[in-house]
Enzyme design. Structure first.
Site, PDB file in Angstrom:
ATOM      1  N   GLU A  45       6.963  16.682 -26.203  1.00  0.00           N
ATOM      2  CA  GLU A  45       6.520  17.181 -24.822  1.00  0.00           C
ATOM      3  C   GLU A  45       7.086  18.583 -24.762  1.00  0.00           C
ATOM      4  OE1 GLU A  45       4.197  15.826 -22.889  1.00  0.00           O
ATOM      5  OE2 GLU A  45       3.868  14.058 -23.966  1.00  0.00           O
ATOM      6  N   HIS A 100       5.185   7.273 -28.071  1.00  0.00           N
ATOM      7  CA  HIS A 100       4.025   8.166 -27.407  1.00  0.00           C
ATOM      8  C   HIS A 100       4.341   9.681 -28.001  1.00  0.00           C
ATOM      9  CE1 HIS A 100       1.432   9.917 -24.489  1.00  0.00           C
ATOM     10  NE2 HIS A 100       2.520  10.779 -23.972  1.00  0.00           N
ATOM     11  N   ARG A 154      -4.829  21.349 -14.842  1.00  0.00           N
ATOM     12  CA  ARG A 154      -3.831  20.186 -15.221  1.00  0.00           C
ATOM     13  C   ARG A 154      -4.023  19.544 -16.547  1.00  0.00           C
ATOM     14  NH1 ARG A 154      -0.735  15.783 -11.436  1.00  0.00           N
ATOM     15  NH2 ARG A 154       0.243  14.562 -13.303  1.00  0.00           N
ATOM     16  N   ASN A 181      -2.619  17.721 -21.478  1.00  0.00           N
ATOM     17  CA  ASN A 181      -2.945  16.829 -22.237  1.00  0.00           C
ATOM     18  C   ASN A 181      -3.182  17.147 -23.851  1.00  0.00           C
ATOM     19  OD1 ASN A 181      -3.469  14.484 -20.486  1.00  0.00           O
ATOM     20  ND2 ASN A 181      -5.162  15.612 -19.571  1.00  0.00           N
ATOM     21  N   ARG A 218       0.639  -1.259  -0.158  1.00  0.00           N
ATOM     22  CA  ARG A 218      -0.045  -0.146  -0.058  1.00  0.00           C
ATOM     23  C   ARG A 218       0.841   1.360  -0.004  1.00  0.00           C
ATOM     24  NH1 ARG A 218      -2.715  -2.918   4.151  1.00  0.00           N
ATOM     25  NH2 ARG A 218      -4.440  -4.142   3.272  1.00  0.00           N
ATOM     26  N   HIS A 237      -3.641   9.476 -28.218  1.00  0.00           N
ATOM     27  CA  HIS A 237      -4.018   8.182 -27.804  1.00  0.00           C
ATOM     28  C   HIS A 237      -4.694   7.356 -28.875  1.00  0.00           C
ATOM     29  CE1 HIS A 237      -3.883   9.314 -22.893  1.00  0.00           C
ATOM     30  NE2 HIS A 237      -2.653   9.421 -23.672  1.00  0.00           N
TER      31      HIS A 237
END
Lengths: 361, 361
Positions: free
Chosen positions: A183, A263, A239, A243, A119, A250
């Protein structure tokens, strides 16, 4: 060396950016616990694994390694399980650190493993590609793909520290350097027209691998992203601007199968489609659309994708995480250097923008 | 009906405890988004699934279901994947709710799925066993097992709301009711000697399934746990007290194979071992050790486990998450009703405490 702090309250962490960084010295304050699992891949291991094993051993830690096959197609639940198996076989406990040594795939998988092993254990990132230095170093997004969609399973997990060493980009194939530049260009297009001018001035040097210029580009990109993420860690609003190009991208990656296109390449063509749609909406001039295609081309990135049937393309877009309440939201541009998140676009124009930037064969 | 609020800042949520609760009315303010995936199992589905499908549909939501096989042995990565498959096949997005309808296994798996699907969606819990009502309703621990250890992979994920309906315990096999009572007894032993006296007074009614008594026991147990968790959500300190009996219990479950013994049964015998060791350390009187065994027996729970070779037992204990820096920490009792976390115990006495509470055959 430059240091950038990502401000996330008690999860604040530094990114060290430079050439020939000293990992032992820089990691020392940030490696928690006695045990360190270095997760890397078969491409990076022969180049840099020894260096980090030695650095961490010199800190008096128990070091184990987990070497995965290289490629986006291995970013799945099966290979995530290999990391858990490795951690449990050597009896690591909840006080250990997982160190990701590799590109975005390794960072995403090792990060998710560190978020869910017991966890949650500690996480350190050493991104070895330009893409992961600018993209995965900030934001804490980790995860794996599912046959029905990219990054569908994951966690938000912040690292203790990030080491972005430009000298490790020497061994990066030119195609991957370009994918990282996609990017970098994204940050200019979405919110910093001056950075776009800087990129136009220095693109040849960046493509040639000039470490000083690359360090500057990484710093500017990470600073941009860190500012956005600090305001909106869990992607409730602003945020989502990050994208830009990703919903189209995608769809391209999903249709071609993960790993066919990098990518960054899919994002590059995705950004062209987003800008093209912004142009068709009357927001971006034809000259600025050309300017966008031009900087992307100069980074050795594709501005058109292979022919993809429109229905397939739209189907994959609608599986994107940006879909909210069944309504597709896109990151478009009100003008070059000023992105917005919007549901208010003409679907017919979107189809045109997709078709206009595909191979016609 | 009683309402207990778990205080976790902006993740504060209510637990509704009572009989014949109205799910539509109680869930209405807490179901976010348009889409709800109800995760349940083959045992619970024929009994209660319709009821919750109808309640959620009446709220105007899209409802889908995912029915897993029943049992701890299915709490693994393969069956976790079934939940992701179900979510993606129907095209659910990040604005959906995962509702766990079942016992601890369903709660743990659905909870972890909700934590990692799209890096986190909403989660609602309807625990249908006494064990999950007292144990899984509070604390946010979710996860799955690994062949090398229990709950090794998971996340902290808090629900929006918990509905603990005592009338659903009517269909619970007596053995599982008893397993739930093990965790109830745990709260008394670790920190509330008055609650132990209450349990001694009412154990026969609890075992017989008296809903008023059960609701009171669930409320007291959850309140106890909520207080501890609010102080220490991520188990840095005090929360580890909740593991009374669990390190021994995990060894029993791991050796026998998950699913042979119920979790509560293993914890019951684990608590006897922990109390026995506390007695051997000179902290708990022989009378109080007998008192512990007595209340556990009256709950129809085992106070000895099958014969397990000592080396195996110790090996499984050392894989427990409570191991820190290679040192086993145990939850023991300074006196009955006052547990402590300690590394300061005699290993030889621990071995004796294990062997003394095993079947001799």
């Amino acid at each position: 060396m430059q240091t950038l702090h990502v401000e996330l309250g008690d999860r604040r962490y530094p990114i060290f950016i430079g050439s020939d960084l000293n990992p032992q010295e820089l990691l020392e304050p940030y490696i928690k616990g006695r045990q360190v699992m270095i997760v890397t891949n078969t491409t990076v291991a022969p180049l840099y694994l020894d260096r980090y094993v030695r650095a961490v051993e010199a800190l008096g830690k128990t070091v184990e390694t987990c070497i995965l096959p290289d490629g986006e197609k291995y970013k799945n639940i099966e290979h995530l399980t290999h990391i858990f198996d490795a951690l449990l076989k050597v009896g690591f406990n909840r006080d250990c650190t997982v160190l990701a040594l590799g590109g975005g795939v390794i960072g995403d998988m090792a990060g998710f493993a560190s978020a869910s092993f017991q966890r949650g254990v500690y996480f350190v990132q050493v991104p070895t590609t330009l893409l992961s230095q600018v993209d995965s170093s900030v934001g804490g997004k980790t995860g794996i793909n599912h046959p029905l969609g990219k990054n569908m399973i994951g966690a938000f997990q912040q690292p203790q520290v990030v080491l972005a060493d430009m000298s490790q980009l020497k061994t990066l194939p030119p195609r991957e350097l370009s994918a990282g530049l996609a990017e970098v260009i994204k940050y200019a297009l979405l919110g910093d027209i001056e950075f776009l001018a800087w990129l136009e001035e220095h693109m040849d040097g960046l493509v040639a691998g000039d470490e000083k210029l690359l360090a500057e580009a990484v710093y500017k990109s990470c600073a941009h992203k860190a500012r956005i993420v600090a305001n909106d860690e869990k992607e409730q609003g602003e945020r989502a601007l990050l994208n830009l190009g990703h919903t189209f991208g995608h769809a391209i990656e999903s249709y071609l199968g993960y790993g066919e296109w990098l990518h960054g390449e899919a994002v590059a063509t995705g950004m062209v489609m987003a800008t093209d749609l912004s142009h068709r909406m009357g927001w971006v001039s034809e000259a600025d659309l050309e300017r966008t295609k031009n900087i992307i081309s100069r980074a050795q990135l594709p501005i058109i994708c292979p022919k993809i049937p429109l229905d397939d393309f739209l189907g994959f877009m609608s599986h994107d995480k940006k879909v909210l309440n069944g309504q597709l939201r896109l990151v478009l541009m009100k003008q070059l250097g000023q992105a917005i998140i919007t549901k208010e676009f003409d679907v017919e124009l979107m189809k045109q923008a997709i078709l206009a930037n595909q191979d016609i064969v």
